[in-house]
Design an enzyme around this catalytic site. Structure first.
Site, mmCIF file in Angstrom:
data_model
loop_
_atom_site.group_PDB
_atom_site.id
_atom_site.type_symbol
_atom_site.label_atom_id
_atom_site.label_comp_id
_atom_site.label_asym_id
_atom_site.label_seq_id
_atom_site.Cartn_x
_atom_site.Cartn_y
_atom_site.Cartn_z
ATOM 1 N N ARG A 76 33.552 32.812 30.828
ATOM 2 C CA ARG A 76 32.764 33.959 31.301
ATOM 3 C C ARG A 76 33.177 34.368 32.716
ATOM 4 N NH1 ARG A 76 29.335 35.142 27.375
ATOM 5 N NH2 ARG A 76 28.925 33.391 25.983
ATOM 6 N N ASN A 82 44.226 44.362 33.724
ATOM 7 C CA ASN A 82 44.544 45.065 34.965
ATOM 8 C C ASN A 82 45.885 44.519 35.439
ATOM 9 O OD1 ASN A 82 42.222 46.711 35.298
ATOM 10 N ND2 ASN A 82 41.066 44.921 35.983
ATOM 11 N N GLU A 118 43.039 41.551 40.893
ATOM 12 C CA GLU A 118 42.699 40.629 41.979
ATOM 13 C C GLU A 118 43.361 39.273 41.794
ATOM 14 O OE1 GLU A 118 38.477 40.309 41.947
ATOM 15 O OE2 GLU A 118 38.166 42.341 42.712
ATOM 16 N N HIS A 142 45.096 37.875 32.731
ATOM 17 C CA HIS A 142 43.805 37.674 32.069
ATOM 18 C C HIS A 142 43.403 38.940 31.347
ATOM 19 C CE1 HIS A 142 43.300 38.932 36.255
ATOM 20 N NE2 HIS A 142 42.262 39.638 35.850
ATOM 21 N N HIS A 169 40.330 41.029 29.873
ATOM 22 C CA HIS A 169 38.880 41.180 29.941
ATOM 23 C C HIS A 169 38.351 41.601 28.569
ATOM 24 C CE1 HIS A 169 38.489 41.588 34.494
ATOM 25 N NE2 HIS A 169 39.774 41.853 34.357
HETATM 26 P P1 5GP Z 1 41.004 41.541 37.957
HETATM 27 O O1 5GP Z 1 40.424 42.563 38.857
HETATM 28 O O2 5GP Z 1 42.088 40.706 38.621
HETATM 29 O O3 5GP Z 1 41.439 42.119 36.634
HETATM 30 O O4 5GP Z 1 39.800 40.598 37.568
HETATM 31 C C1 5GP Z 1 39.593 39.317 38.066
HETATM 32 C C2 5GP Z 1 38.269 38.865 37.493
HETATM 33 O O5 5GP Z 1 38.147 37.474 37.711
HETATM 34 C C3 5GP Z 1 37.076 39.545 38.156
HETATM 35 O O6 5GP Z 1 36.309 40.223 37.152
HETATM 36 C C4 5GP Z 1 36.321 38.383 38.811
HETATM 37 O O7 5GP Z 1 34.922 38.530 38.733
HETATM 38 C C5 5GP Z 1 36.823 37.183 38.023
HETATM 39 N N1 5GP Z 1 36.831 35.947 38.785
HETATM 40 C C6 5GP Z 1 37.364 35.768 40.038
HETATM 41 N N2 5GP Z 1 37.231 34.490 40.430
HETATM 42 C C7 5GP Z 1 36.595 33.838 39.408
HETATM 43 C C8 5GP Z 1 36.176 32.483 39.234
HETATM 44 O O8 5GP Z 1 36.353 31.612 40.094
HETATM 45 N N3 5GP Z 1 35.557 32.179 38.058
HETATM 46 C C9 5GP Z 1 35.340 33.114 37.092
HETATM 47 N N4 5GP Z 1 34.727 32.707 35.975
HETATM 48 N N5 5GP Z 1 35.740 34.404 37.220
HETATM 49 C C10 5GP Z 1 36.351 34.763 38.372
#
Ligand code: 5GP
Ligand code: ZN
Length: 112
Positions: free
Chosen positions: A28, A86, A94, A99, A101
């Site tokens: 999650r 992304n 980020e 990953h 979503h």
């Molecule tokens: P991005 O913007 O890179 O596509 O999404 C990164 C996602 O990773 C974000 O939705 C953020 O909330 C999630 N995320 C970042 N750090 C952690 C973490 O330590 N644990 C979990 N479960 N999610 C994380």
């Protein structure tokens, strides 16, 4: 390598694990944007969607089966959900570790 998702895969950082398969871990999102917000990561550190091919054809099948299983278990297979990668700064990526979503459980706005 100092990668947060590698640390989640290894168990060094705790997460709410949803399902684990041979090549992937689903857990999650820590900051969910919808009632269901799950991330699927390859256990191996890869950074770009194209690199998924290096895991082999069976891994790609595994990924799409996993998406469907999660959607069914979350009760969003019929109501609908969004899957997205992304990639890069314009998309607001980020975490470098690839990953996917899975977002659902409410009506979602248009992309972008
Ligand atoms: P991005 O913007 O890179 O596509 O999404 C990164 C996602 O990773 C974000 O939705 C953020 O909330 C999630 N995320 C970042 N750090 C952690 C973490 O330590 N644990 C979990 N479960 N999610 C994380
Ligand atoms: Zn990583």
């Amino acid at each position: 390598m100092d990668c947060i998702f590698c640390k989640i895969v290894s168990g060094e950082i705790p997460s709410q694990i949803v399902k684990e398969t041979k090549h992937f871990l689903a857990f999650r999102d820590i900051n969910p944007v919808a009632p269901t917000h799950i991330l699927i990561v390859p256990k191996m550190h890869i950074e770009k969607p194209a690199e998924l091919a290096s895991l082999g054809d069976s891994a790609l099948g595994e990924l799409f089966t996993l998406i469907q299983e999660i959607a069914e278990n979350e009760g969003i297979a019929e109501t609908g959900f969004r899957t997205l990668f992304n990639t890069g700064k314009d998309a607001g990526q980020e975490v470098k570790h690839l990953h996917l979503h899975i977002i659902g459980g409410r009506k979602l706005g248009r992309i972008g």
